[in-house]
Design an enzyme around this catalytic site. Structure first.
Site, PDB file in Angstrom:
ATOM      1  N   GLY A 117       0.725  -1.062  -0.073  1.00  0.00           N
ATOM      2  CA  GLY A 117       0.139  -0.082  -0.002  1.00  0.00           C
ATOM      3  C   GLY A 117       1.119   1.404  -0.188  1.00  0.00           C
ATOM      4  O   GLY A 117       1.488   1.746  -1.094  1.00  0.00           O
ATOM      5  N   GLY A 170     -14.479  -1.424   9.222  1.00  0.00           N
ATOM      6  CA  GLY A 170     -14.059  -1.280   7.590  1.00  0.00           C
ATOM      7  C   GLY A 170     -12.582  -1.905   7.178  1.00  0.00           C
ATOM      8  O   GLY A 170     -12.113  -1.814   6.308  1.00  0.00           O
ATOM      9  N   LYS A 188       0.442 -11.084  -2.935  1.00  0.00           N
ATOM     10  CA  LYS A 188       1.570 -10.088  -2.630  1.00  0.00           C
ATOM     11  C   LYS A 188       2.846 -10.619  -2.534  1.00  0.00           C
ATOM     12  O   LYS A 188       3.706 -10.045  -2.787  1.00  0.00           O
ATOM     13  CB  LYS A 188       1.474  -9.251  -1.219  1.00  0.00           C
ATOM     14  CG  LYS A 188       0.077  -8.310  -1.508  1.00  0.00           C
ATOM     15  CD  LYS A 188      -0.175  -7.675   0.120  1.00  0.00           C
ATOM     16  CE  LYS A 188      -1.636  -6.976  -0.283  1.00  0.00           C
ATOM     17  NZ  LYS A 188      -1.921  -6.396   0.976  1.00  0.00           N
ATOM     18  N   GLY A 285      -5.604   1.489   2.493  1.00  0.00           N
ATOM     19  CA  GLY A 285      -6.465   2.821   2.847  1.00  0.00           C
ATOM     20  C   GLY A 285      -6.378   3.771   1.919  1.00  0.00           C
ATOM     21  O   GLY A 285      -5.366   3.749   0.850  1.00  0.00           O
TER      22      GLY A 285
END
EC number: 1.1.1.3
Length: 364
Positions: A117, A170, A188, A285
């Protein structure tokens, strides 16, 4: 540089917002299924509007999944447009094909947000692999699983209860299978291993055991014996081949991974010359991933190349090369085994008749 963003969900909207503050970047088009009032007439529902626009030099694919992402990315590369994507499913599944298309048509294909990320993991892994032999990679790359395991180690909760809380916050999807089953981590691992070792392994080469069967009783045992359980990806090279796998792993309380809290990630590489380097931060995120997407855009705009090694390292995965002890719980009883190869341990898991079977490798 004029770009188009495909998708306007969590990551797409984050990338758009970050792009507004970036120098020399203009978002000319956003592909979305319906109008977005605040974006006005830059929104289109037709991909051809982007593909045929010669002013658009780069496409940022933020839709996710395999289709139509694959078709959109392939068409963009064939038209000579650069592509940036955080889509781990796409990159892992079509590694060779998309890199070949990029080389064939003189385009850049970048995906540093697809593993880690917002952490500059793949960026630094690729840089280090240019001048060093990467011996191994490992780490926590799924924030959902880390949040669940971290909470279970610190609070008297069972798996189902904390999974429901993760979904409420979430951190976990409505269908959490990809996360808790280890498949997100597997993809990944594929991407990271291919970049580290200059090879081309697939998801089928990387056995996975997830955390969905872990219990409060397992965690109690680990706490009492000085272990912390984390879901880790692991891959490495030896003189005779390579190994790559995903499994819950028991690490000592003094290990770096042990203290990684909540939904954070920690990923490490070990190089022949550099030794061990570790990277910590938010692995997912809106803004962490959106920022990483736009960093890739800026690198391309600045002419910085990022590609897999043109000469492939023809190595196959053989998980018989890696062996360690395991914690195994089956039919209500648990034990610590002697050293088992990863191949043997995962075979035991797949053949067990106990639907609640759980195992975790032990890192010595």
């Amino acid at each position: 540089m004029k770009i188009a963003i495909l998708g306007y969900g969590v990551v797409g909207s984050g990338a758009y917002e970050v792009a507004q503050a970036a120098h020399n970047i203009e978002v000319k088009r956003v592909l979305y299924k319906r109008p977005i009032d605040e974006l006005g007439d830059i929104v289109t529902t037709e991909y051809e509007d982007i593909l045929k626009d010669e002013e658009i030099e780069l496409v940022a694919e933020c839709i996710g999944g395999l289709h139509p992402a694959y078709e959109y990315v392939s068409a963009a590369l064939k038209s000579g447009k650069h592509v940036v994507t955080p889509n781990k499913n796409l990159v892992a599944a079509y590694w060779d094909e998309l890199h070949d298309l990029a080389r064939e048509h003189g385009a850049e294909f970048r995906y540093t947000a697809s593993a880690g990320g917002g952490i500059p993991w793949l960026f630094n892994l690729q840089r280090q692999s240019r001048s060093d032999d990467i011996l191994s990679i490992s780490g926590i790359v799924n924030g959902t699983c880390n949040y669940i395991l971290d909470t279970m180690h610190n609070e008297p909760v069972d798996f189902a209860e904390i999974l429901a809380k993760a979904q409420e916050l979430g951190y976990a999807e409505k269908d959490p299978t990809a996360d808790i089953g280890g498949f997100d981590t597997q993809r990944k691992c594929v991407i990271s291993a291919n970049l580290a070792f200059g090879t081309s392994i697939s998801e089928e080469d990387v056995p996975v055991f997830g955390i969905q069967n872990i219990t409060a009783g397992d965690i109690k045992y680990f706490n009492e014996h000085g272990y912390t359980c984390k879901l880790l990806m692991n891959a490495g090279q030896t003189e005779t081949g390579a190994y790559a796998y995903v499994e819950p792993t028991l690490v000592s309380r003094g290990a770096l991974e042990s203290s990684v809290p909540a939904n954070n990630n920690l990923i490490s590489l070990t190089g022949n010359h550099i030794g061990t380097l570790s990277f910590y931060g938010q692995g997912a995120g809106k803004y962490p991933t959106g920022t990483s997407v736009i960093q890739d855009v800026l690198d391309i705009e600045n002419g910085w190349k990022f590609s897999d090694k043109s000469e492939k390292n023809d190595v196959s995965v053989d998980n018989r090369l890696e062996a360690h002890r395991y914690y195994i719980r089956e039919n209500g009883s648990c034990k610590i085994t002697g050293p088992l190869s990863v191949t043997e341990a995962h075979r035991l898991a797949s053949e067990s008749s106990d639907e609640h079977f759980f195992m975790a490798g032990i890192r010595e």
